[in-house]
Scaffold this active site. Structure first.
Site, PDB file in Angstrom:
ATOM      1  N   ALA A 250     -39.356 -53.184  23.152  1.00  0.00           N
ATOM      2  CA  ALA A 250     -39.955 -52.161  22.291  1.00  0.00           C
ATOM      3  C   ALA A 250     -38.973 -51.033  21.989  1.00  0.00           C
ATOM      4  CB  ALA A 250     -41.220 -51.613  22.946  1.00  0.00           C
ATOM      5  N   HIS A 251     -39.443 -50.086  21.165  1.00  0.00           N
ATOM      6  CA  HIS A 251     -38.566 -49.007  20.717  1.00  0.00           C
ATOM      7  C   HIS A 251     -38.097 -48.125  21.869  1.00  0.00           C
ATOM      8  CE1 HIS A 251     -42.387 -46.414  19.632  1.00  0.00           C
ATOM      9  NE2 HIS A 251     -42.348 -46.732  20.901  1.00  0.00           N
ATOM     10  N   ASN A 252     -36.830 -47.724  21.753  1.00  0.00           N
ATOM     11  CA  ASN A 252     -36.186 -46.812  22.709  1.00  0.00           C
ATOM     12  C   ASN A 252     -35.959 -47.407  24.097  1.00  0.00           C
ATOM     13  OD1 ASN A 252     -38.196 -44.802  20.930  1.00  0.00           O
ATOM     14  ND2 ASN A 252     -36.052 -44.199  21.009  1.00  0.00           N
TER      15      ASN A 252
END
Length: 356
Positions: A250-252
């Site tokens: 997922a993001h980050n």
């Protein structure tokens, strides 16, 4: 398409016991190998297979060779002695695979689309229906199979291979010598929505994902894996990572160098995975966690808190016959009542002791 044992030993820093001039034409399992084939023994559980194997030579560790010698099974056989037989097998297998590989012809297929200002060196091989948008930069000898997409201003490093139907979104970076299998998506929007609800209803407000996804050198990513772009900062997969099929990053998220992640694992947003970690299939991580270097997580495990030091972690209940599981589940449901009853009994025992 063959090698001598001494040639292979020299390339590995290994030694030969037996006929160093023996020619082997391929690698095969211990129980199937023939006289012109090389097998490997990496687990002492298979010592008996090594004894009966018809292989022309066997890759073996010094310790296992000592065992075979002590039992009288080493004489008259050919052994390629390496400290790490499994890694030696992998490197030799790469050499045989390279012999049989058909090199991709350099050039751009007529049906491919290359945007203005995109950099595509003459050494690259671009397959049919590939789209390379404006400003994208490819390194030398990049190979991109049919129907793949490289977004605007994206970068792909030297000697990287993209199989068919790979998508690298705008601005994202993939390093050198990477392998991306079919269906990989690098840099799709992360799952970012802000709740805006009141008594009369409301909606989820999309948060623009303005970061990038950065993949380091020597990373291999399995089919249909997704690595989302960051919300503001970048999502990062460091060098040397190996990621299996159908993994969600997922993001980050930040994945440390040389970590391996097996199929169907999922890592929620902003979690940081350390270096040299081993993550089993279908393991899942809550968001905003920090996992130390050299952590092993068993398949199917749910990680809900940060792990500050190395170790092996498991949260999966062992499998059992279904009827036994149902009985145990019923007991688990009654644990609160059992605890309360135990506390009552403890108080009664304490009262009796005080009265005596």
């Amino acid at each position: 398409m063959s090698f001598s044992l001494d040639e292979l030993a020299a390339s590995l820093g290994a030694t030969v016991q037996g006929d160093a001039g023996l020619i082997v034409k391929s690698i095969a399992p211990l129980d199937q190998a023939g006289a012109d084939q090389l097998a490997f023994l990496s687990n002492p559980l298979y010592l008996n297979q090594a004894v009966t194997s018809g292989a022309g030579a066997i890759i073996v560790s010094p310790r296992d060779l000592e065992t075979l010698t002590a039992e009288g099974h080493a004489a008259g056989r050919n052994w390629l002695v390496a400290a790490n037989p499994y890694a030696a097998f992998a490197r030799i297998a790469q050499r045989f695979a390279a012999l049989g590989a058909r090199p991709a012809a350099a050039g751009i297929h007529p049906s491919a689309s290359v945007g203005e200002g995109a950099v595509v060196p003459a050494s690259c091989s671009i397959g049919p229906n590939v789209t390379i948008e404006a400003g994208a930069v490819l390194g030398e000898r990049v190979r991109i199979a049919g129907n793949s997409f490289i977004g605007a201003d994206a970068q792909v490093g030297d000697d990287t291979l993209l199989y068919a139907n790979v998508s690298i979104y705008h601005g994202c970076v993939v390093g050198a010598r990477c392998i991306l299998h079919s269906g990989v998506v690098i840099g799709a929007d992360g799952f970012g929505f802000a709740p805006d609800f009141g008594p009369q209803g409301g909606e989820w407000v999309k948060i623009p994902q303005t970061g990038r996804a950065i993949v380091g050198d020597d990373v291999e990513i399995g089919a249909n894996t997704a690595i989302d772009r960051g919300a503001m900062a970048d999502t990062v997969v460091e060098q040397g990572c190996k990621i299996d099929n159908q993994v969600q990053i997922a993001h980050n998220v930040h994945v440390g160098a040389y970590t391996v992640i097996a199929g169907c694992a999922a890592i929620s947003g902003s979690t940081k995975i350390g270096r040299y970690c081993i993550i089993g299939g279908a393991a899942n991580f809550a968001g905003h966690l920090t996992i130390a270097d050299r952590v092993t997580v068993s398949g199917g495990t749910s990680i809900t808190k940060s792990i500050p030091k190395p170790g092996h972690f498991t949260s999966v209940f062992p499998f059992m016959p279904h009827a036994d599981w149902e009985r145990n589940a019923a007991i688990l449901r009654g644990l609160t009542r059992m605890r309360e009853r135990l506390q009552q009994l403890e108080q009664q025992v304490k009262h009796l002791q005080q009265s005596s």
